[in-house]
Design an enzyme around this catalytic site. Structure first.
Site, short mmCIF file in Angstrom:
data_model
loop_
_atom_site.label_atom_id
_atom_site.label_comp_id
_atom_site.label_asym_id
_atom_site.label_seq_id
_atom_site.Cartn_x
_atom_site.Cartn_y
_atom_site.Cartn_z
N CYS B 177 -8.18 -8.89 -37.94
CA CYS B 177 -7.02 -9.61 -37.40
C CYS B 177 -7.37 -11.03 -36.96
O CYS B 177 -6.52 -11.74 -36.44
CB CYS B 177 -6.41 -8.81 -36.28
SG CYS B 177 -5.95 -7.16 -36.86
N HIS B 317 -3.18 -14.07 -28.71
CA HIS B 317 -3.27 -13.02 -29.73
C HIS B 317 -2.15 -12.02 -29.42
O HIS B 317 -1.41 -11.63 -30.31
CB HIS B 317 -4.65 -12.37 -29.71
CG HIS B 317 -4.87 -11.41 -30.84
ND1 HIS B 317 -4.69 -11.77 -32.15
CD2 HIS B 317 -5.24 -10.10 -30.86
CE1 HIS B 317 -4.95 -10.72 -32.93
NE2 HIS B 317 -5.27 -9.70 -32.18
N GLU B 328 -7.28 -9.65 -23.14
CA GLU B 328 -7.07 -11.07 -23.40
C GLU B 328 -6.78 -11.82 -22.10
O GLU B 328 -7.35 -12.89 -21.84
CB GLU B 328 -5.91 -11.27 -24.39
CG GLU B 328 -5.71 -12.74 -24.77
CD GLU B 328 -4.72 -12.95 -25.91
OE1 GLU B 328 -4.01 -11.98 -26.28
OE2 GLU B 328 -4.67 -14.08 -26.44
N LYS B 349 3.87 -12.80 -31.70
CA LYS B 349 3.99 -11.43 -32.22
C LYS B 349 5.16 -10.69 -31.60
O LYS B 349 5.59 -9.66 -32.14
CB LYS B 349 2.68 -10.67 -31.99
CG LYS B 349 1.51 -11.21 -32.81
CD LYS B 349 0.28 -10.35 -32.65
CE LYS B 349 -0.91 -10.88 -33.46
NZ LYS B 349 -1.55 -12.06 -32.84
N HIS B 354 2.71 -8.10 -35.76
CA HIS B 354 1.30 -8.44 -35.99
C HIS B 354 1.07 -8.54 -37.50
O HIS B 354 1.03 -7.53 -38.20
CB HIS B 354 0.41 -7.37 -35.38
CG HIS B 354 -1.05 -7.75 -35.34
ND1 HIS B 354 -1.54 -8.88 -36.00
CD2 HIS B 354 -2.11 -7.16 -34.74
CE1 HIS B 354 -2.85 -8.95 -35.80
NE2 HIS B 354 -3.21 -7.93 -35.04
N PHE B 413 -10.41 -5.77 -35.05
CA PHE B 413 -11.29 -4.62 -35.17
C PHE B 413 -12.63 -5.06 -35.76
O PHE B 413 -12.69 -5.99 -36.56
CB PHE B 413 -10.70 -3.58 -36.13
CG PHE B 413 -9.60 -2.75 -35.54
CD1 PHE B 413 -9.21 -2.88 -34.23
CD2 PHE B 413 -8.95 -1.80 -36.33
CE1 PHE B 413 -8.20 -2.09 -33.69
CE2 PHE B 413 -7.93 -1.01 -35.80
CZ PHE B 413 -7.55 -1.16 -34.49
#
Lengths: 403, 428
Positions: B177, B317, B328, B349, B354, B413
């Site tokens: 991502c 994010h 975050e 988002k 996402h 990830f």
């Protein structure tokens, strides 16, 4: 950033293939040639040829069983080879040290659960709601963690977890081109001063029928009769895939000197290109990538990463005969099989090892390859991708260094 | 190159001279920016495939790209092509002969179910039992390179290279991502090395399939707030319950400031710095102390030569998962201290979901537009703030505010953390 490009040294090699593990094991075996045989499994894979892995004690580089369970073979092979490279470079398992190392991994996609795939196909037969069958079967049968064993960037992720390399983590994809670009990018960053030390490489696991299916849908696989790469033509053309994990530690001379590291060889250049695959343009692009080493062609060895696809083999050999007429050529796919993303890193690993040993490599195929008169001082590694992408790396021996 | 063309380290300043976007909000920069600043959501019920029996039945899929949308590889290409050509045309360049390198963030691809099932239904297999041995027999009788091409991770960049006329061997990358941000970083590095005057960087992701949705669902990563799709993505809210999978593409033409000026190009913004740091803690979770996230943010600021006070707005994010938003916020607090509460931070988002591989690129484009227009897009669905996250999330309504520098975060990830610092174009 430095104004003048710096040398880029290869200070660690981690190589695992069907022939065994470690650069030394590979070179020792090659030195017993000509006439040595590759390690090919056809049982269970007929009519195809697969250079499969020998038994490996994964715990030697991946100590935690919990980590091993999180990975399928492709990731274990890559993580293991990366560990070998770091160990070979003499980089201690110290997070402060390894936390400064950059990483570029060339990766494809991970394994599937063949049993679950078969189950879905079986249940879908005759069903009037195939969508619901897929949902129901995958939701209940897929192991949640398999996803993580499939994601391309999770090879790098596992290397970070197991070997503590965390300076940066970049995964390049796209078959042979991924391996070419990984070496290009790592070399350029170190040469320009954007990086000091970089772990770079890739892994490919060949014992996968799902991948063989993809390749053979395009009729790319060698079938029925095995031949060395340079002897493949016409009906006997094709790829014999091979499991390979190949990682290198690249380093600036300053960084290597500070930790008193020994270097195998200098990575002088790593370049790549792509374009239409007609004969003329492919030959021209490949020729343009080759270094101008004509003055010293007496000491050049070519390690060809040729796929075994006859037309491409023919183009490559034609160009090499014209541009490096005196140079002996070894198609290492004959011994290791073809490993896509790992193909160029594997060739560079063998080249660096051969340069450090100051030893000629006997022919893999006495019919098509001729013996060398002397040990090489330069090695040109080639990789013409099976579908697209062409790359060339040039390595140079380091004066005075003998390992 | 004059002194004003280089940054505080003597490197070429990187200008953004063109941008392009496709998302569930629509095709093109204008449609996307209008919807985003109006606080509109692109999340909807999935009708691409059967969702019977699935825990999540909503997404931000892109369903308007025509025939190419029938496969993940095709859709990812079509969106990348749309965004890439838009960006190149905006830069005043020829979108069939860009003449410089391509850096592409693209999803890993593999054979899709439609093709496995199609092959299994064919004749030509002596083996009756379902499985790869049977498919191999069938493949030998009925080879079909068109299926093979869709399984090649280099396919999208190959087609883009031909379509856009880029030069050299394109790099296709995946940092999960964070991929979109990593692609921009590679472009920035190439220009700083002096290898090229410009580059096109694209992030694209069209990989919503039954299997990809189920995989994320099995990791409990997805929102199951299916009832009102446009309300499901609620970053930084107390009742956030996962991210909403989405598709899209973002593209930027990066160019050395000197080159952009010399050809009289319009400069929409600058890329001031890039930072990254890998996490060695876990395959899907961040190190509990947040140190890799903190290191990535600090590296981005250092590369830009800015202190935290130099950042006027943060493009988060902000995935809407319980873990990400907390980590975050904590990571940002460690870098920004008390000042964080006065620094607006919003998550695109909340509206577009996402977009995974594409997210970093799309959000960089929105960051450039925020700098250029002086408008901060909102975090929508923010009715129930998480008391543990004390941030000015620009709740629910866009805000007009002139800003000089933006931090855009991307985490993925596999321990991927990448941060970009983007700046306003110097006034002419």
């Amino acid at each position: 950033m430095t104004d003048t490009p710096r040398d880029v040294l290869i200070t660690g090699i981690g190589l695992v293939s069907s022939l065994g593990e470690g650069i030394g094991t590979h070179l020792d075996l090659f030195a017993m040639g000509p006439g040595i045989h590759p390690n090919i499994k056809s049982e269970g894979y007929a009519p195809y040829f697969v250079h499969g892995l020998p038994p490996i004690d994964w715990s030697r580089q991946i100590p935690k069983k919990g980590d091993q369970r999180q990975m399928e073979t492709w990731q274990k092979l890559g993580t293991y080879s990366a560990g070998l490279a770091l160990e070979d470079a003499g980089i201690p398992m110290d997070e402060a040290v390894r936390g400064e190392i950059d990483m570029i991994v060339a990766a494809g996609g991970g394994e599937r659960d063949a049993a679950v795939d078969a189950m879905v196909m079986d249940r879908a037969r005759g069903s009037n709601d195939v969508g619901a069958v897929i949902n129901e079967t995958l939701s209940t049968e897929l192991r949640p963690t398999l996803f993580l064993a499939q994601l391309s960037n999770l090879l790098a992720g596992n290397i970070s977890i197991v070997h503590k390399v965390t300076g940066s983590s970049r995964t390049f994809m796209g078959e042979e081109a991924a391996g070419i670009s990984a070496l290009y990018s790592a070399r350029a960053r170190i040469a320009s001063g954007q990086s000091e030390i970089c772990l770079v490489g890739g892994a490919f696991s060949a014992e996968r029928k799902d991948l063989i299916l993809n390749f053979d849908l395009a009729e790319l696989m060698l079938k029925d009769e095995w031949r060395p790469v340079f002897a493949r033509a016409g009906a006997h053309s094709g790829i014999a895939i091979g499991s390979v994990g190949a990682f290198l530690v690249l380093e600036s001379p300053e960084h290597a000197a500070r930790r008193a590291a020994r270097a195998y060889a200098r990575l002088v250049s790593a370049t790549g290109d792509r374009g239409r695959r007609d004969r003329e343009r492919t030959a021209k692009r490949f020729a343009d990538l080759l270094p101008n080493t004509s003055a010293a062609s007496g000491d050049v060895l070519v390690l060809s990463g040729a796929t075994g696809l006859g037309d491409l083999v023919d183009i490559e050999r034609g160009v090499l005969a014209e541009r490096l007429p005196g140079a002996p050529i070894r198609a290492y796919g004959t011994m290791l099989g073809h490993s896509f993303e790992a193909q160029m890193p594997a060739g560079v690993a063998l080249a660096a090892g051969a340069l450090a040993r100051r030893a000629a490599i006997p022919p893999f195929d006495s019919g098509e390859e001729r013996p060398a008169d002397s040990a090489p001082r330069h090695v040109v590694v080639t990789s013409i991708g099976h579908l697209h992408g062409e790359g060339v790396c040039l390595l140079e021996a380091i004066e005075g260094a003998v390992s | 190159m004059s002194a004003s063309d280089t940054d505080f380290l003597g490197r070429p300043i990187i200008a953004v001279t063109g941008v392009g976007i496709v998302s569930s909000l629509g095709r093109g920069v204008e449609a996307n920016w209008d919807a985003l600043t109006a606080g509109r959501s692109g999340i909807h019920r999935i009708d691409r495939f059967s969702t019977e029996g699935l825990r999540t039945t909503i997404s931000g899929s892109v369903d308007f790209m025509g025939e190419m949308g029938q496969t993940s590889t095709g859709l990812s290409y079509a969106m990348a092509e749309a965004a890439g050509s838009e960006a190149i045309r905006m830069a005043g360049l020829d979108d069939e002969d860009f003449g410089a390198p391509l850096f592409l963030a693209a999803p890993p691809v593999e054979m899709e179910w439609q093709h496995r099932l199609k092959l299994d239904a064919m004749d030509g297999g002596d083996i009756e039992a379902a499985g790869y041995d049977r498919l191999l027999e069938i493949a030998r009788k009925h080879p079909d390179p068109s299926i093979y091409h869709l399984t090649q991770c280099s396919r999208i960049s190959e087609m883009l290279a031909d379509r856009l006329g880029t030069r050299g061997l394109p790099i296709t990358l995946s940092t999960a991502c964070a991929s979109g941000a990593s692609a921009i970083q590679l472009g920035v590095e190439a220009i700083r090395r002096g290898e090229t005057d410009r580059a096109i960087t694209i992030g694209t992701d069209g990989s919503i399939t039954q299997e990809s949705l189920i995989r994320f669902s099995l990791l409990s990563a997805l929102s199951t707030n299916n009832a009102v799709p446009e309300r499901a993505s609620k970053p930084f809210s107390k009742d956030r319950d996962g991210f909403v999978m989405a598709e899209g593409a973002g593209a930027l033409v990066l160019e050395s400031y000197a080159s952009a000026k010399a050809r009289g190009a319009t400069i929409y913004g600058l890329i001031l710095g890039c930072g990254e740091r890998a996490d060695d803690f876990h395959r899907t979770r961040s190190k509990p102390d947040g140190s890799p996230i903190i290191a990535a943010i600090k590296a981005g600021l250092a590369d830009a030569g800015l202190p935290p006070e130099g950042i006027d707005y943060i493009n988060a994010h902000g995935t809407s998962t319980p873990e990400n938003d907390r980590m975050e916020a904590n990571g940002l607090a460690a870098v920004f201290g008390e000042r964080l509460k006065q620094t607006p931070i919003s998550s695109n988002k909340s509206m577009i979901g996402h977009t995974l591989t594409a997210a970093g690129a799309i959000e960089a484009v929105f960051s450039i537009l925020s700098l250029k227009e002086g408008i901060l897009p909102p975090t929508i669905n923010h009715d129930n703030p998480d008391p543990a996250i004390d941030l000015d999330v620009v709740p629910n309504t866009a805000r007009r505010q002139d800003i000089g520098a933006v931090l855009s975060n991307s985490f993925g990830f596999g321990g991927q953390n990448a941060c970009l610092v983007l700046g306003r174009a110097p006034s002419a």
